[in-house]
Design an enzyme around this catalytic site. Structure first.
Site, PDB file in Angstrom:
ATOM      1  N   TYR A   1      -6.873   6.089   4.875  1.00  0.00           N
ATOM      2  CA  TYR A   1      -6.946   5.247   3.689  1.00  0.00           C
ATOM      3  C   TYR A   1      -6.161   3.946   3.853  1.00  0.00           C
ATOM      4  CZ  TYR A   1      -6.533   3.431  -0.940  1.00  0.00           C
ATOM      5  OH  TYR A   1      -6.576   2.580  -2.000  1.00  0.00           O
TER       6      TYR A   1
ATOM      7  N   ASP B   1     -11.458   5.757  -2.670  1.00  0.00           N
ATOM      8  CA  ASP B   1     -10.356   6.449  -3.334  1.00  0.00           C
ATOM      9  C   ASP B   1     -10.905   7.046  -4.627  1.00  0.00           C
ATOM     10  OD1 ASP B   1     -10.711   4.350  -5.036  1.00  0.00           O
ATOM     11  OD2 ASP B   1      -8.617   3.753  -5.103  1.00  0.00           O
TER      12      ASP B   1
ATOM     13  N   GLU C   1       0.828  -1.217   0.000  1.00  0.00           N
ATOM     14  CA  GLU C   1       0.000   0.000   0.000  1.00  0.00           C
ATOM     15  C   GLU C   1       0.855   1.257   0.000  1.00  0.00           C
ATOM     16  OE1 GLU C   1      -3.155   0.547  -0.412  1.00  0.00           O
ATOM     17  OE2 GLU C   1      -3.592  -1.581  -0.635  1.00  0.00           O
TER      18      GLU C   1
END
Length: 308
Positions: A133, A151, A48
């Site tokens: 996030y 997103d 990520e």
DNA sequence: TTCCTGCAGC
DNA sequence: GCTGCAGGAA
């Protein structure tokens, strides 16, 4: 909104069918990234963090190399900061602040969490460099315990398919209502895949066999604008672009009838429409004034060719 | 003091 | 996308 007003946006009545269609589409076929084959939170976190700044093809190699060198949080925590930052630089991963955060987060997991990752988004956010996030992504992909990811891909899909207004709160709510409870892992993968494969900035609804065509507002109306899609280029810029296409097209075809040329240079050409004959005639007139194109009337039709 | 929003910088 | 900081609110 009053009850007499028609609902202009919102999820379809049959949300269950919408969910099933997307999950079935994802499970039938999707890109195989290596991090989609693990549920190790550390490996997920590394992917990520890398993905936030680099295109995915480049990330694959870097991710594999990184985990080969530091296979666990314990290994990374023991590493020298300079080596981690050096790795970042060597693999052109951009802002090396993120290498620093990753190193820091590994040490946090070791010292504050006794070597085992926290599992909820709230706890994960305590880790350095992990915001809302990333926390949600790790909770989803490692523990199947996340909320709906929001997103730019998800926003674009929701905006087009269900006319969700361009507002963070509205997107959050819609994304959350859409996600089936307890299935964040497959769901977040699937909806992001949809935004990446079928519903990118330039949509590929039919080619990608988009599972939401039956419900999609954009598919129905043909309006594929989206919050992150650059709005129409400035008038001058777009005009310049179309002048170029006219020239390139006429070089290839010698001469073309007006409407034929129109369809060649823009997909949304309709003779009577917004960018139709009137628009094209004006464009050709300018090109003729500049001595680049010749326009002739011939038995009722208009024909354009390059100026000889 | 703590929390939140906005904004800059990485 | 995240942090860090500044300025305003509770």
């Amino acid at each position: 909104m009053t009850d007499t007003e028609a609902m202009e946006w919102g999820l379809p009545e049959d949300v269950a069918a919408v969910r099933e269609a997307l999950i079935a589409w994802y499970e039938a076929d999707h890109r195989e990234f290596p991090w989609r084959r693990t549920d190790d939170p550390y490996e997920i976190l590394v992917s990520e963090v890398m993905s936030q700044q680099t295109q995915l093809e480049r990330v694959v190699t870097a991710w594999e190399d990184f985990l080969e060198r530091w296979p666990t949080t314990a290994d990374l925590a023991d590493a020298d900061r300079a080596d981690v930052v050096g790795f970042w630089t060597d693999h052109s991963l951009g802002y090396n602040n993120r290498a620093k955060y990753l190193h820091e987060a590994a040490q946090q997991v070791e010292t504050e969490y006794d070597g085992s990752f926290p599992e909820t988004p709230d706890e994960l956010q305590e880790l350095m460099g992990v915001g809302p996030y990333t926390a949600n992504a790790v909770a989803s992909f490692a523990f199947n315990a996340g909320d709906a990811v929001v997103d730019t891909n998800v926003k674009r899909v929701c905006y087009r398919a269900f006319d969700i207004p361009d507002d963070d709160g509205a997107f959050e709510e819609a994304a959350s209502d859409l996600m089936p409870d307890g299935r964040s892992r497959v769901w977040n993968n699937a909806i992001m895949e949809l935004g990446g494969i079928a519903c990118g900035q330039t949509p590929r609804c039919d080619e990608a066999r988009c599972p939401w065509r039956a419900w999609c507002s954009a598919y129905e109306t043909g309006d594929f604008t989206a919050p992150d899609v650059p709005t129409q280029p400035s008038f001058d810029g777009s005009r310049r672009q179309f002048r170029g296409r006219v020239i390139a097209t006429l070089r290839e075809y010698d001469e073309l009838e007006l409407d034929t040329l129109g369809h060649r240079i823009r997909v949304d050409y309709t003779p009577e429409g917004q960018h139709g004959r009137e628009w094209l005639t004006g464009l050709l007139a300018d090109l003729a004034d500049d001595g680049l194109v010749a326009v002739e009337e011939r038995d009722g039709g208009t024909v354009a060719r390059l100026q000889r």
